[in-house]
Design a protein around this motif. Structure first.
Motif, mmCIF file in Angstrom:
data_model
loop_
_atom_site.group_PDB
_atom_site.id
_atom_site.type_symbol
_atom_site.label_atom_id
_atom_site.label_comp_id
_atom_site.label_asym_id
_atom_site.label_seq_id
_atom_site.Cartn_x
_atom_site.Cartn_y
_atom_site.Cartn_z
ATOM 1 N N LEU A 126 25.406 6.869 -7.425
ATOM 2 C CA LEU A 126 24.926 5.545 -7.799
ATOM 3 C C LEU A 126 23.453 5.544 -8.196
ATOM 4 O O LEU A 126 22.896 4.493 -8.509
ATOM 5 N N GLY A 127 22.849 6.716 -8.197
ATOM 6 C CA GLY A 127 21.437 6.805 -8.526
ATOM 7 C C GLY A 127 20.569 6.778 -7.292
ATOM 8 O O GLY A 127 19.757 7.671 -7.059
ATOM 9 N N PHE A 128 20.724 5.748 -6.477
ATOM 10 C CA PHE A 128 19.939 5.633 -5.252
ATOM 11 C C PHE A 128 20.647 6.250 -4.056
ATOM 12 O O PHE A 128 20.050 6.448 -3.000
ATOM 13 N N MET A 129 21.948 6.562 -4.215
ATOM 14 C CA MET A 129 22.707 7.213 -3.147
ATOM 15 C C MET A 129 24.014 7.744 -3.719
ATOM 16 O O MET A 129 24.431 7.364 -4.825
ATOM 17 N N VAL A 130 24.623 8.640 -2.975
ATOM 18 C CA VAL A 130 25.937 9.178 -3.343
ATOM 19 C C VAL A 130 26.974 8.566 -2.417
ATOM 20 O O VAL A 130 26.870 8.689 -1.188
ATOM 21 N N MET B 91 14.505 6.649 1.998
ATOM 22 C CA MET B 91 15.438 5.676 1.416
ATOM 23 C C MET B 91 16.880 6.183 1.383
ATOM 24 O O MET B 91 17.803 5.420 1.659
ATOM 25 N N PRO B 92 17.112 7.468 1.028
ATOM 26 C CA PRO B 92 18.508 7.944 1.100
ATOM 27 C C PRO B 92 19.113 7.797 2.485
ATOM 28 O O PRO B 92 20.294 7.470 2.628
ATOM 29 N N ILE B 93 18.289 8.037 3.518
ATOM 30 C CA ILE B 93 18.790 7.877 4.899
ATOM 31 C C ILE B 93 19.134 6.412 5.161
ATOM 32 O O ILE B 93 20.163 6.090 5.772
ATOM 33 N N LEU B 94 18.261 5.511 4.682
ATOM 34 C CA LEU B 94 18.497 4.082 4.885
ATOM 35 C C LEU B 94 19.793 3.644 4.207
ATOM 36 O O LEU B 94 20.634 2.979 4.824
#
Length: 287
Positions: free
Chosen positions: A133-137, A1-4
């Motif tokens: 943002l929690g799900f990504m930087v 998910m981080p890659i996405l």
């Protein structure tokens, strides 16, 4: 998910540049009726002007966002008055050859002066760092690029669609001689429009300078992609350029996650499909 999520952010950034550059191309084509292949070179020129201002005069990023588009816009006035106006109304091939030649001359001049290696342009201090943002930087500067591009694109659309100036521009595209009979200085309006279009390219170049290395080839790779975006959105369509630019940027980012080997061609595949189904483009007028 981080890659996405990272690829979606990268797609938004690329889409921001696609949208701004294709918007300038659409404005110029809509009024002048020429395909401006020198657009990518002027995008590169905007980045170089920002670098030169910082390197020689110590003028920072925020002032460059104002000065670089102004300088490139003035260069656009000179180009339009001396060369571009001579091919207006002629076959599109004349404008293609002229603007392609201008692009090669400009790129060659910068390559001979500064070489082909990239020049580093530092991110302004106020936009360094990142937001978790929690799900990504998300780096602050990347967020600023997307927000600035959206603001410029929406402001341009509002001016063209909702103001008297925009109504005059649209009228000139339909029947320039009739508009001129009402006292409008059409040649001056055409020059102003061309200068505005290339100034937008320069603004995008300044935005791109801290992300990509400033080099003579930085506009060449974008030129073909941006032209494809304009074709997909509809030649001369302002809304089409904005929507298509951001959408294809995100699509390109997603393709890098799920089918990396197709990421470099996905935009052109979309162009082929769109032209088969709707030759005028998604937002263009039907033939």
């Amino acid at each position: 998910m981080p890659i996405l999520y990272g690829q979606i952010l990268l797609g938004l950034i690329n889409g921001a540049f696609y949208a701004m550059l294709s918007l300038g191309l659409a404005i110029i084509f809509g009024l002048l009726g020429i395909i401006n292949l020198v657009h990518g070179a002027l995008f590169m020129t905007g980045a170089f002007v920002a670098w030169i201002l910082l390197d020689t005069l110590g003028i920072g990023y925020w002032w460059s966002l104002l000065l670089s588009p102004l300088i490139v816009g003035i260069c656009g006035v000179v180009l339009q008055r001396t060369l571009i106006k001579r091919v207006q109304g002629l076959d599109h091939l004349h404008a293609l050859v002229l603007t392609l030649g201008l692009a090669l001359v400009i790129e060659g001049a910068f390559r001979n002066t500064y070489g082909s290696a990239g020049l580093r342009y530092q991110t302004p201090e106020s936009l360094q760092g990142a937001l978790d943002l929690g799900f990504m930087v998300m780096p602050y500067y990347r967020g600023w690029v997307v927000a600035a591009s959206l603001s410029i694109c929406l402001a341009t659309w509002l001016v063209i669609e909702k103001t008297r100036l925009g109504a005059t521009l649209r009228a000139v595209t339909e029947n320039a001689s009739t508009v001129q009979s009402f006292g409008v200085n059409v040649p001056r309006l055409v020059t102003f429009t061309y200068a505005t279009g290339v100034a937008m390219a320069a603004f995008a170049g300044v935005l791109a300078a801290p992300i990509y290395s400033v080099n003579p080839q930085m506009g060449t790779s974008l030129n073909i992609v941006v032209f494809a975006v304009v074709v997909i959105g509809g030649m001369g369509s302002i809304l089409g350029s904005i929507v298509t630019g951001f959408t294809l940027g995100i699509l390109e980012g997603l393709t890098k996650v799920f089918l990396p080997q197709a990421s470099s061609m996905v935009i052109f595949l979309v162009m082929i499909v769109v032209l088969m189904v709707r030759p005028a483009g998604l937002f263009g007028k039907k033939f």
